[in-house]
Design a protein around this motif. Structure first.
Motif: not given
Length: 187
Positions: A69, A108, A111-112, A115, A127, A131, A134-135, A138
């Motif tokens: 990450n 996005g 921000s995703r 974590q 969660n 996230a 979504g990343a 995007d």
């Protein structure tokens, strides 16, 4: 005589400790290789984790996810900067529109990717998975915007694909930890 026994006991204790440390490091390296080989982009997974200097994170799935990450975040931040720079300098209206969409999408992504993987468990799995998904979405949507109807800015494609690949690997490791498969866990 008792001094010799204490010294011998101390030396044996130190030798045992060193053997345990060395054995655990070997296991950790095997573990991340084993986990990475189960992902779609296994070579990239191994390369990213191997290159990271934080050996303390190479011993557990939460550490693997943290390393992956962090790499995705670093690349995404660089990609965002490049998108912003191109957005300021381009005069092509089609490219400007696509870069504007990518700029919003990469806000996005960034921000995703913010974590915390230090504690992976059933309670926070969904969660984190949401996230990361979504990343990934995007990043791929940005790539689509830059390539539809024609490739508009091919220099961004490798960076965007790299972020998407690493996020996909992170999600696979997260899924493997939760439900022992690379696909999303149900329930």
């Amino acid at each position: 005589m008792s001094t010799i026994r204490v010294g011998l006991t101390l030396m044996l204790s130190i030798a045992t400790f060193l053997l345990l440390v060395l054995a655990s490091q070997g296991t950790a390296a095997e573990d991340f290789h084993t986990w990475c080989k189960k992902t779609t982009h296994s070579a990239k997974c191994i390369d990213v984790i191997s290159a990271d200097p934080r050996s303390n994170l190479k011993t557990s799935p939460s550490g693997f996810c943290t390393i992956l990450n962090d790499k995705a975040k670093a690349i995404a931040a660089g990609t965002s900067s490049k998108i912003s720079s191109l957005l300021r300098t381009t005069t092509d209206p089609l490219l400007k529109r696509a870069l504007g969409a990518c700029s919003d999408l990469y806000d996005g992504v960034n921000s995703r990717l913010d974590q915390d993987f230090s504690m992976l468990n059933h309670e926070n799995y969904s969660n984190l998975a949401i996230a990361l998904t979504g990343a990934f979405d995007d990043a791929t949507e940005c790539e689509d915007a830059l390539n539809d109807p024609k490739p508009l800015e091919p220099s961004l494609t490798p960076e965007i694909q790299n972020v998407a690949d690493i996020v996909e690997i992170t999600l696979a490791v997260l899924n493997l930890n939760e439900c022992h498969k690379t696909d999303a866990c149900i329930g």
